[in-house]
Design an enzyme around this catalytic site. Structure first.
Site, mmCIF file in Angstrom:
data_model
loop_
_atom_site.group_PDB
_atom_site.id
_atom_site.type_symbol
_atom_site.label_atom_id
_atom_site.label_comp_id
_atom_site.label_asym_id
_atom_site.label_seq_id
_atom_site.Cartn_x
_atom_site.Cartn_y
_atom_site.Cartn_z
ATOM 1 N N PRO A 55 2.170 -2.338 11.947
ATOM 2 C CA PRO A 55 2.050 -1.187 12.853
ATOM 3 C C PRO A 55 1.125 -0.161 12.207
ATOM 4 O O PRO A 55 1.331 0.220 11.054
ATOM 5 C CB PRO A 55 3.490 -0.662 12.952
ATOM 6 C CG PRO A 55 4.190 -1.168 11.734
ATOM 7 C CD PRO A 55 3.502 -2.434 11.330
ATOM 8 N N GLN B 237 7.850 -0.573 16.790
ATOM 9 C CA GLN B 237 8.256 0.216 15.626
ATOM 10 C C GLN B 237 8.688 1.605 16.072
ATOM 11 O O GLN B 237 7.935 2.317 16.740
ATOM 12 C CB GLN B 237 7.154 0.355 14.578
ATOM 13 C CG GLN B 237 7.729 1.033 13.320
ATOM 14 C CD GLN B 237 6.728 1.320 12.233
ATOM 15 O OE1 GLN B 237 5.770 2.050 12.442
ATOM 16 N NE2 GLN B 237 6.960 0.757 11.050
ATOM 17 N N CYS C 276 6.344 5.325 6.295
ATOM 18 C CA CYS C 276 5.198 6.199 6.533
ATOM 19 C C CYS C 276 5.397 7.529 5.816
ATOM 20 O O CYS C 276 6.402 8.206 6.037
ATOM 21 C CB CYS C 276 4.996 6.433 8.028
ATOM 22 S SG CYS C 276 3.579 7.490 8.378
ATOM 23 N N LYS D 79 11.008 -1.473 7.800
ATOM 24 C CA LYS D 79 9.785 -1.495 6.986
ATOM 25 C C LYS D 79 9.859 -0.329 6.015
ATOM 26 O O LYS D 79 10.013 0.818 6.424
ATOM 27 C CB LYS D 79 8.532 -1.384 7.860
ATOM 28 C CG LYS D 79 7.232 -1.529 7.066
ATOM 29 C CD LYS D 79 6.017 -1.593 8.001
ATOM 30 C CE LYS D 79 4.757 -1.985 7.229
ATOM 31 N NZ LYS D 79 4.281 -0.936 6.324
ATOM 32 N N GLY E 199 -2.309 -4.247 0.834
ATOM 33 C CA GLY E 199 -3.505 -4.696 0.121
ATOM 34 C C GLY E 199 -3.884 -6.149 0.305
ATOM 35 O O GLY E 199 -4.713 -6.671 -0.451
#
Length: 345
Positions: free
Chosen positions: A32, A84, A114, A153, A228
């Site tokens: 997301p 999400q 986040c 997450k 990454g």
């Protein structure tokens, strides 16, 4: 909205059911991403891979409950697709989860990763890592009212709370008291102050071995790794240790990597999606959206990186960037841009 024949042609497969099981699709997912993984982006990415699990941008509970727009809108062709949610009020999250399940979403994901200021001010995102019991309460409230998976997450730590013990305690609480069975772990910690969201995706070092260890210590939980990851080779290496891999920026900036996912990750015998065919398969969707008042540029901005590494990619990107926003822009803009790529192939 129902599928068109172009999409069916590109995504034809006999190995998987029409609506792919979300646990299987979680082997490879696209993260997301705020301002990026909107419904236009997801429709486009689905043409590149039938099996990849796609996630919405984070949507706050307040937007869903009180907002005027339809924040749950998506196309049927996007399945498997997960919503999400951002929030920290168990009752509000439960209400939104019920709405999402009724709309047909395949999974609900709670954002505990986040680090942006606007997210913290609303008391959701990475700052929730510091309150594992609240996260557990949120997950349990959603699990109690839906039958689809509820996942979390998160990061490997926040600020100075970055010990392995802290991470294990968090997972223990959320999986035990919250009954969460699926986690996506971004292999960086988050700094809640001092770093921008962009810097938080780049400056804290990646620690893949810590995430691998977490999976070994919680073998009964389903865990995906994020952060990454830039190639399918890297994804396959992670899958030696993890149940799933989630790719973020690379899948957006170089979406062509998704063309081989079904074959490389899911074992499909289908041929990889051809990027030119994918562009043309977008036309019925684009024409439908244009007829409803959507600007072409709102769709094509997600397609700029499609030909990365292919001769003509720069011309494709430039032509779309300069012309898709103009009044009256339609699929002829895409046809012209395709010729610039074809001339170089």
């Amino acid at each position: 909205m129902h599928g068109n024949s172009e999409m069916q042609k590109i995504n034809q497969t006999s190995a998987m059911p029409e609506k792919t099981d979300v646990h299987w699709s979680g082997r490879f997912s696209v993260a997301p991403m705020l301002d990026w993984t909107d419904r236009h982006c997801r429709y486009f990415l689905r043409l590149l891979s039938r099996n990849t699990l796609l996630y919405t941008e984070m949507v706050t509970t307040g937007a869903i409950i009180h907002g005027k727009g339809d924040y749950l809108a998506y196309s049927e062709e996007e399945h498997p697709v997960a919503l999400q949610l951002g929030g920290s009020d168990p009752a509000a999250l439960a209400q939104c989860a019920k709405l999402a399940e009724a709309r047909g979403y395949d999974e609900i994901n709670l954002n505990v990763g986040c680090p942006s200021d606007r997210v913290q001010n609303g008391m959701f995102g990475a700052c929730l890592m510091g309150n594992a019991q609240l996260v557990a309460d949120c997950v349990k409230a959603m699990r109690d009212v839906v039958s689809i998976p509820v996942t979390v997450k998160t990061r490997i730590g926040i600020d100075d709370q970055d010990s392995y013990e802290f991470l294990c305690d968090f997972i223990n609480t959320v999986s035990g008291k919250g009954e969460c069975e699926m986690f996506i772990i971004h292999a960086r910690k988050a700094w809640l102050s001092g770093l921008s969201p962009k810097e938080n995706r780049e400056i804290p070092p990646l620690d893949y071995p810590r995430v691998y260890q977490l999976k070994r210590d919680f073998p009964h939980l389903t865990m995906s790794i994020n952060g990454g990851i830039k190639s399918l080779e890297e994804a396959k290496a992670h899958l030696q240790h993890m149940d799933g891999v989630m790719v973020g920026r690379e899948a957006y900036q170089n979406p062509g990597i998704l063309a081989a996912v079904d074959r490389e990750i899911f074992g499909s015998s289908d041929t990889d999606a051809d990027p030119v065919a994918v562009v043309r398969a977008m036309y019925p969707y684009i024409e439908r959206e244009l007829s409803q008042g959507t600007y072409l540029g709102h769709i094509t901005r997600h397609m700029l990186g499609l030909f990365q590494g292919i001769p003509g990619a720069r011309q494709w990107r430039r032509y779309l960037s300069e012309n898709a926003h103009k009044a009256g822009a339609d699929i002829n803009v895409l046809e012209h841009a395709l010729k610039l790529v074809a001339d170089k192939r």
